[in-house]
Scaffold this motif. Structure first.
Motif, PDB file in Angstrom:
ATOM      1  N   VAL A 104       0.839  -1.198   0.000  1.00  0.00           N
ATOM      2  CA  VAL A 104       0.000   0.000   0.000  1.00  0.00           C
ATOM      3  C   VAL A 104       0.872   1.245   0.000  1.00  0.00           C
ATOM      4  O   VAL A 104       1.784   1.381   0.817  1.00  0.00           O
ATOM      5  CB  VAL A 104      -0.930   0.017   1.231  1.00  0.00           C
ATOM      6  CG1 VAL A 104      -1.687   1.334   1.322  1.00  0.00           C
ATOM      7  CG2 VAL A 104      -1.909  -1.145   1.171  1.00  0.00           C
ATOM      8  N   ASP A 105       0.610   2.151  -0.922  1.00  0.00           N
ATOM      9  CA  ASP A 105       1.293   3.440  -0.976  1.00  0.00           C
ATOM     10  C   ASP A 105       0.532   4.409  -0.079  1.00  0.00           C
ATOM     11  O   ASP A 105      -0.610   4.770  -0.381  1.00  0.00           O
ATOM     12  CB  ASP A 105       1.324   3.959  -2.414  1.00  0.00           C
ATOM     13  CG  ASP A 105       2.104   5.255  -2.567  1.00  0.00           C
ATOM     14  OD1 ASP A 105       2.395   5.904  -1.529  1.00  0.00           O
ATOM     15  OD2 ASP A 105       2.425   5.631  -3.701  1.00  0.00           O
ATOM     16  N   PRO A 106       1.127   4.845   1.037  1.00  0.00           N
ATOM     17  CA  PRO A 106       0.409   5.736   1.962  1.00  0.00           C
ATOM     18  C   PRO A 106      -0.037   7.042   1.317  1.00  0.00           C
ATOM     19  O   PRO A 106      -1.012   7.643   1.750  1.00  0.00           O
ATOM     20  CB  PRO A 106       1.428   5.991   3.079  1.00  0.00           C
ATOM     21  CG  PRO A 106       2.405   4.868   2.975  1.00  0.00           C
ATOM     22  CD  PRO A 106       2.478   4.527   1.525  1.00  0.00           C
ATOM     23  N   ALA A 107       0.697   7.484   0.291  1.00  0.00           N
ATOM     24  CA  ALA A 107       0.308   8.730  -0.374  1.00  0.00           C
ATOM     25  C   ALA A 107      -0.994   8.560  -1.149  1.00  0.00           C
ATOM     26  O   ALA A 107      -1.779   9.500  -1.270  1.00  0.00           O
ATOM     27  CB  ALA A 107       1.430   9.188  -1.309  1.00  0.00           C
ATOM     28  N   CYS A 108      -1.236   7.355  -1.680  1.00  0.00           N
ATOM     29  CA  CYS A 108      -2.454   7.097  -2.449  1.00  0.00           C
ATOM     30  C   CYS A 108      -3.610   6.656  -1.563  1.00  0.00           C
ATOM     31  O   CYS A 108      -4.771   6.961  -1.850  1.00  0.00           O
ATOM     32  CB  CYS A 108      -2.182   6.027  -3.507  1.00  0.00           C
ATOM     33  SG  CYS A 108      -0.958   6.483  -4.760  1.00  0.00           S
ATOM     34  N   PHE A 109      -3.297   5.925  -0.492  1.00  0.00           N
ATOM     35  CA  PHE A 109      -4.333   5.407   0.404  1.00  0.00           C
ATOM     36  C   PHE A 109      -3.977   5.751   1.842  1.00  0.00           C
ATOM     37  O   PHE A 109      -3.604   4.872   2.634  1.00  0.00           O
ATOM     38  CB  PHE A 109      -4.475   3.891   0.236  1.00  0.00           C
ATOM     39  CG  PHE A 109      -4.909   3.473  -1.144  1.00  0.00           C
ATOM     40  CD1 PHE A 109      -6.241   3.494  -1.502  1.00  0.00           C
ATOM     41  CD2 PHE A 109      -3.979   3.079  -2.082  1.00  0.00           C
ATOM     42  CE1 PHE A 109      -6.647   3.117  -2.764  1.00  0.00           C
ATOM     43  CE2 PHE A 109      -4.359   2.699  -3.362  1.00  0.00           C
ATOM     44  CZ  PHE A 109      -5.705   2.723  -3.700  1.00  0.00           C
ATOM     45  N   PRO A 110      -4.064   7.028   2.200  1.00  0.00           N
ATOM     46  CA  PRO A 110      -3.720   7.427   3.570  1.00  0.00           C
ATOM     47  C   PRO A 110      -4.654   6.767   4.580  1.00  0.00           C
ATOM     48  O   PRO A 110      -5.858   6.681   4.368  1.00  0.00           O
ATOM     49  CB  PRO A 110      -3.899   8.951   3.551  1.00  0.00           C
ATOM     50  CG  PRO A 110      -4.824   9.223   2.400  1.00  0.00           C
ATOM     51  CD  PRO A 110      -4.520   8.173   1.388  1.00  0.00           C
ATOM     52  N   GLY A 111      -4.060   6.301   5.668  1.00  0.00           N
ATOM     53  CA  GLY A 111      -4.855   5.682   6.723  1.00  0.00           C
ATOM     54  C   GLY A 111      -5.036   4.198   6.599  1.00  0.00           C
ATOM     55  O   GLY A 111      -5.554   3.551   7.507  1.00  0.00           O
ATOM     56  N   ILE A 112      -4.623   3.600   5.461  1.00  0.00           N
ATOM     57  CA  ILE A 112      -4.756   2.151   5.280  1.00  0.00           C
ATOM     58  C   ILE A 112      -3.405   1.494   5.566  1.00  0.00           C
ATOM     59  O   ILE A 112      -2.391   1.850   4.958  1.00  0.00           O
ATOM     60  CB  ILE A 112      -5.218   1.794   3.858  1.00  0.00           C
ATOM     61  CG1 ILE A 112      -6.651   2.294   3.637  1.00  0.00           C
ATOM     62  CG2 ILE A 112      -5.149   0.294   3.626  1.00  0.00           C
ATOM     63  CD1 ILE A 112      -7.204   1.983   2.272  1.00  0.00           C
ATOM     64  N   VAL A 113      -3.401   0.553   6.491  1.00  0.00           N
ATOM     65  CA  VAL A 113      -2.193  -0.183   6.841  1.00  0.00           C
ATOM     66  C   VAL A 113      -2.430  -1.653   6.550  1.00  0.00           C
ATOM     67  O   VAL A 113      -3.399  -2.243   7.027  1.00  0.00           O
ATOM     68  CB  VAL A 113      -1.827  -0.005   8.325  1.00  0.00           C
ATOM     69  CG1 VAL A 113      -0.608  -0.839   8.689  1.00  0.00           C
ATOM     70  CG2 VAL A 113      -1.572   1.469   8.629  1.00  0.00           C
ATOM     71  N   LYS A 114      -1.557  -2.259   5.753  1.00  0.00           N
ATOM     72  CA  LYS A 114      -1.691  -3.682   5.413  1.00  0.00           C
ATOM     73  C   LYS A 114      -0.367  -4.374   5.703  1.00  0.00           C
ATOM     74  O   LYS A 114       0.638  -4.099   5.062  1.00  0.00           O
ATOM     75  CB  LYS A 114      -2.070  -3.851   3.938  1.00  0.00           C
ATOM     76  CG  LYS A 114      -2.283  -5.319   3.550  1.00  0.00           C
ATOM     77  CD  LYS A 114      -2.874  -5.452   2.159  1.00  0.00           C
ATOM     78  CE  LYS A 114      -1.890  -5.179   1.075  1.00  0.00           C
ATOM     79  NZ  LYS A 114      -2.402  -5.510  -0.276  1.00  0.00           N
ATOM     80  N   THR A 115      -0.385  -5.268   6.674  1.00  0.00           N
ATOM     81  CA  THR A 115       0.831  -6.000   7.029  1.00  0.00           C
ATOM     82  C   THR A 115       0.793  -7.451   6.584  1.00  0.00           C
ATOM     83  O   THR A 115       1.797  -8.146   6.663  1.00  0.00           O
ATOM     84  CB  THR A 115       1.064  -5.968   8.550  1.00  0.00           C
ATOM     85  OG1 THR A 115      -0.066  -6.558   9.204  1.00  0.00           O
ATOM     86  CG2 THR A 115       1.228  -4.533   9.041  1.00  0.00           C
TER      87      THR A 115
END
Length: 351
Positions: free
Chosen positions: A122-133
């Motif tokens: 996940v690119d944080p700049a494109c999907f802020p607030g989404i965390v995928k581990t």
């Protein structure tokens, strides 16, 4: 696949799929791979009946309609997408956190392609607030039993097939295809018997751990000496990985441009994203040249700048190398932006 549809496309099974998904991946955006379009429609309807937003994407859709549906899925307006082998290749939706296998996967490569749709970073700049581990895989069609783990090359029990031998066998009671190593038919309960060779004692087992820091062509500077903040610098920018106590954040700054969030997740994900960024930003010889700074002492100008950086540099060993001094200076110059990027997110949204 039509034969598989007759077996798998039943309301009781589709409802069971929804129940398992709700138990293991209800907070994740999910893609299900189905046997036929009718099967995909039925599964999507089962999810909608359970109050979950779900849609079917098919090859007959107009490209504009399909793009609009994928955009809605990316925005979270649709949580579950069902399809019949439309989304196996060339589909990149970074928020996907669960893959459902609801059809036979006769080839291991097809299974890997399907599961790979959930492994995009996940690119944080494109999907802020989404965390995928991680990515949850719900295998409801026995694909993992048929093909084994993705890394599997051999088995330890002497059951490797001969060259050209099929990887599955037929049940004599129902003629269902089963993995070669299956001992019981899951459909009719037939028990396979066989003569085993003499047991072999496993006396040694080697495991290998890959250290991404050592494999990286760039030198990494441990800024605080505790492994919680590390930075690597080149001629065209820098990248850093920073731990907030729960997750790792990757930031990068190309020369003359703003700091970019690159990834949020595990330590391995963060280091991989940082290494990818530096490899793309720097020239082929930059890592070799920057490593030469490791043997050169910091310049007087670098030491002066670090001494004037404030109380944050108290206790810093000023006999550090030119390269380490450069990393510390980059860190001090960007400390406010780094702190805001790492500590600004106080919640961990579901994948």
């Amino acid at each position: 696949m039509r034969a598989a549809d007759k077996v798998l496309n039943r309301s009781v099974l589709n409802e069971a799929v929804v129940e398992h998904w709700q138990a293991k991946a209800a907070d994740r955006r999910t893609i299900f791979f189905c046997a036929t379009v009718d099967h995909a429609d039925a599964v999507a309807e089962a999810f909608r009946t359970a109050g979950v937003t779900a849609e079917t994407i098919s090859g007959e859709m107009l490209s504009r309609t399909r793009a609009d549906l994928i955009a809605r899925f990316d925005r979270g307006e649709v949580q579950v997408l069902t399809n019949c082998m439309v989304l196996t290749e060339g589909f990149d939706s970074q928020p996907v956190g669960c893959i459902g296998i609801l059809r036979p996967m006769l080839h291991k490569g097809t299974l890997i392609q399907a599961v790979g749709r959930g492994l995009h970073r996940v690119d944080p700049a494109c999907f802020p607030g989404i965390v995928k581990t991680d990515c949850v895989v719900l295998d409801c069609a026995g694909a993992a039993l048929r093909h084994g783990s993705f890394e599997q090359e051999i088995t330890l029990d002497g059951d490797d097939p001969e060259p050209g031998q099929a990887l599955w066998k037929l049940c004599p009671s129902c003629e269902a295809e089963l993995p070669l190593g299956a001992s019981v038919c899951d459909f009719f309960g037939h028990v396979f018997t066989r003569q085993r060779a003499e047991a072999r004692l496993l006396t040694a087992f080697d495991m290998m751990q890959i250290d991404l820091l050592e494999r990286s062509p760039f030198a990494w500077c441990d800024l605080h000496g505790d492994g919680q903040a590390m930075m690597a610098s080149g001629f065209n920018g820098w990248a850093g990985v920073f731990h907030d106590g729960a997750l790792w954040h990757t930031l990068g700054q190309p020369r003359g441009r703003a700091i970019r969030p690159l990834a949020i997740g595990t330590r391995v994900q963060a280091l991989a994203a940082a290494d990818d960024f530096l490899r793309a930003t720097e020239t082929g010889t930059a890592s070799i040249k920057s490593r030469r700074w490791l043997t050169d002492p910091a310049t007087m100008k670098q030491i002066d700048l670090l001494q004037r950086a404030g109380p944050e540099t108290n206790g810093l060993d000023f006999s550090l190398s030119n390269y380490a001094a450069n990393c510390h200076l980059n860190f001090r110059r960007s400390l406010g932006a780094i702190t805001a990027a790492v500590l600004g997110r106080t919640e961990r949204p579901a994948a």
